[in-house]
Design a protein around this motif. Structure first.
Motif, PDB file in Angstrom:
ATOM      1  N   PRO A  24       0.801  -1.222   0.000  1.00 19.13           N
ATOM      2  CA  PRO A  24       0.000   0.000   0.000  1.00 19.13           C
ATOM      3  C   PRO A  24       0.828   1.263   0.000  1.00 19.13           C
ATOM      4  CG  PRO A  24      -0.025  -1.029   2.154  1.00 19.13           C
ATOM      5  CD  PRO A  24       0.635  -1.995   1.202  1.00 19.13           C
ATOM      6  N   PHE A  25       2.158   1.155   0.180  1.00 20.16           N
ATOM      7  CA  PHE A  25       2.997   2.338   0.153  1.00 20.16           C
ATOM      8  C   PHE A  25       3.613   2.476  -1.225  1.00 20.16           C
ATOM      9  CE2 PHE A  25       3.448   0.594   4.505  1.00 20.16           C
ATOM     10  CZ  PHE A  25       2.692   1.551   5.144  1.00 20.16           C
ATOM     11  N   ALA A  26       3.609   3.663  -1.749  1.00 20.43           N
ATOM     12  CA  ALA A  26       4.248   3.871  -3.044  1.00 20.43           C
ATOM     13  C   ALA A  26       4.769   5.287  -3.129  1.00 20.43           C
ATOM     14  CB  ALA A  26       3.272   3.602  -4.184  1.00 20.43           C
ATOM     15  N   LYS A 132       8.493   5.043 -10.129  1.00 21.00           N
ATOM     16  CA  LYS A 132       7.563   4.606  -9.091  1.00 21.00           C
ATOM     17  C   LYS A 132       8.339   3.727  -8.126  1.00 21.00           C
ATOM     18  CE  LYS A 132       3.079   2.410  -8.298  1.00 21.00           C
ATOM     19  NZ  LYS A 132       1.910   1.761  -8.923  1.00 21.00           N
ATOM     20  N   GLU A 133       8.195   3.996  -6.839  1.00 24.90           N
ATOM     21  CA  GLU A 133       8.907   3.238  -5.810  1.00 24.90           C
ATOM     22  C   GLU A 133       7.888   2.551  -4.912  1.00 24.90           C
ATOM     23  OE1 GLU A 133      12.049   5.341  -3.874  1.00 24.90           O
ATOM     24  OE2 GLU A 133      12.009   4.082  -2.088  1.00 24.90           O
ATOM     25  N   ARG A 141      12.567  -2.792  -1.338  1.00 28.58           N
ATOM     26  CA  ARG A 141      11.958  -1.808  -2.229  1.00 28.58           C
ATOM     27  C   ARG A 141      12.033  -2.286  -3.679  1.00 28.58           C
ATOM     28  NH1 ARG A 141      11.361   3.404   0.360  1.00 28.58           N
ATOM     29  NH2 ARG A 141      11.550   2.941   2.585  1.00 28.58           N
ATOM     30  N   GLU A 142      11.040  -1.873  -4.455  1.00 33.50           N
ATOM     31  CA  GLU A 142      11.072  -2.059  -5.894  1.00 33.50           C
ATOM     32  C   GLU A 142      10.989  -0.673  -6.522  1.00 33.50           C
ATOM     33  OE1 GLU A 142       8.583  -4.699  -9.081  1.00 33.50           O
ATOM     34  OE2 GLU A 142       7.493  -3.088  -8.044  1.00 33.50           O
ATOM     35  N   ILE A 143      11.974  -0.347  -7.337  1.00 31.19           N
ATOM     36  CA  ILE A 143      11.991   0.924  -8.050  1.00 31.19           C
ATOM     37  C   ILE A 143      11.769   0.623  -9.523  1.00 31.19           C
ATOM     38  CG2 ILE A 143      13.367   2.952  -8.652  1.00 31.19           C
ATOM     39  CD1 ILE A 143      14.934   2.473  -6.024  1.00 31.19           C
TER      40      ILE A 143
END
Length: 223
Positions: A24-26, A132-133, A141-143
């Motif tokens: 839910p965090f981006a 978008k992170e 994390r996915e960047i």
């Protein structure tokens, strides 16, 4: 910058340029038309508090901190054929890098992959991008960098759409994928015929090893 339920959005004004699983965090950013300069940084000078001397772990990382702010300038240098040894410090020692041509394991092979760009192209750089992170489980994390890359090969201009995916753990990139034309990389998992996928994997590994040898096994350029 607008804050709403841990969602951050940042836009960067256009500059001139040469033609050319989730939580839910981006954090999202956008930027367009980068100049030819190799590195774009944001000053955080004396207002930034001192960090503790202990190693920062996934549990210590602030979930609202934008990891991509620290990593992006180095990525721009790598793709801009102007990488320095410090630019590869964003990678964990056992990090991997994959694109449709190569499959690199470890920092030395990743160095060979990017140092070889200037041997093939007279010019290369990322000219447009959106970021978008996403926060993954266990503090990872996915960047995702939706971008356009520009290359000049034998006097011809080449524009290519790409999707760069970076997986980050403890502040270091552990996996770097470059999806040309936004198409997933072919391997035994993504191919309809697993045997074909394995052959493609072997071909990319062979290409990487040949490049690694040609680039003196990841040796940094000397002055």
């Amino acid at each position: 910058m607008i804050r709403s339920n841990f969602l951050f959005v940042r836009s960067i004004s256009p500059l001139s340029h040469h033609r050319n699983p989730l939580s839910p965090f981006a954090v999202s950013y956008s930027s367009f038309n980068l100049p030819e300069s190799s590195m774009e940084t944001n000053s955080k000078d004396s207002q930034e508090p001192k960090k503790d001397q202990h190693k920062e772990t996934a549990r210590d990382i602030d979930p609202l901190k934008k990891v991509s702010d620290d990593i992006l300038p180095h990525i721009l240098n790598l793709y801009g054929s102007c990488a320095l040894p410090r630019d590869f410090e964003i990678y964990a020692p056992d990090a991997s890098f994959e694109d449709p041509l190569m499959c690199a394991h470890g920092v030395k092979q990743i160095k060979s992959a990017f140092y070889s760009l200037s041997k093939v192209f007279s010019e290369s750089r990322i000219v447009e991008y959106n970021i978008k992170e996403n926060i993954l489980p266990h503090g990872r994390r996915e960047i995702v960098i939706d971008n356009k890359q520009y290359y000049k090969f034998m006097g011809k201009d080449i524009d290519m759409i790409s999707l760069i995916k970076l997986y980050v753990e403890d502040g270091k990139v552990i996996r770097h994928e470059d999806w040309w034309n936004k198409k997933p990389l072919w391997n035994r998992d993504t191919s309809n015929v697993p045997l074909v996928g394995r052959i493609i994997e072997m071909a990319r590994r062979g290409s990487m090893l040949a490049t690694h040898a040609m680039m003196k096994f990841g040796k940094d350029p000397t002055s």
